[in-house]
Design a protein around this motif. Structure first.
Motif: not given
Length: 122
Positions: A66-67, A69-70, A73-74, A80-83
């Motif tokens: 998860a970290l 992936y985030e 995305a960041r 927004t990152g993964c939002v």
């Protein structure tokens, strides 16, 4: 492990020992994985998560995924990152299933003990 340190120890320029908490999750063949997480979250915060004794090895593995992936995305979208990806996936599910079958975030009940600290739960 001294001859082949994990990617975290390579990035941090430290000696990789047999007790290294990073080694199972950051093999030496994937140095960019730890580097991304280190730049976004900091090595100390990642260390705190991985050294938390209440987490099972499976939970630690999920946390690293998860970290990672985030962090990716960041790096791609610092605001927004993964939002946006989550909203896009939700919209696709709504389009497929219909809006009446997909719950909104405010419709999901919050567990009673959600805001309690660990000391209050004991």
């Amino acid at each position: 492990m001294a001859s082949n340190p994990c990617s975290a120890c390579k990035v941090l320029k430290s000696v990789c020992t047999g007790e290294c908490v990073f080694a199972p999750y950051f093999p030496s063949t994937e140095p960019e994985k730890f580097d991304r997480m280190h730049r976004i979250f900091g090595a100390e915060n990642v260390y705190k998560i991985l050294s938390n004794e209440t987490f099972s090895p499976l939970q630690r593995e999920y946390a690293v995924k998860a970290l990672s992936y985030e962090a990716e995305a960041r790096i791609q979208d610092p605001v927004t990152g993964c939002v946006e990806q989550i909203i896009s996936a939700k919209n696709e599910i709504v389009a497929t299933m219909g809006s009446d079958k997909v719950r909104e975030y405010n419709d999901i009940p919050m567990p009673d003990d959600f805001l309690m600290t660990q000391n209050q739960q004991m």
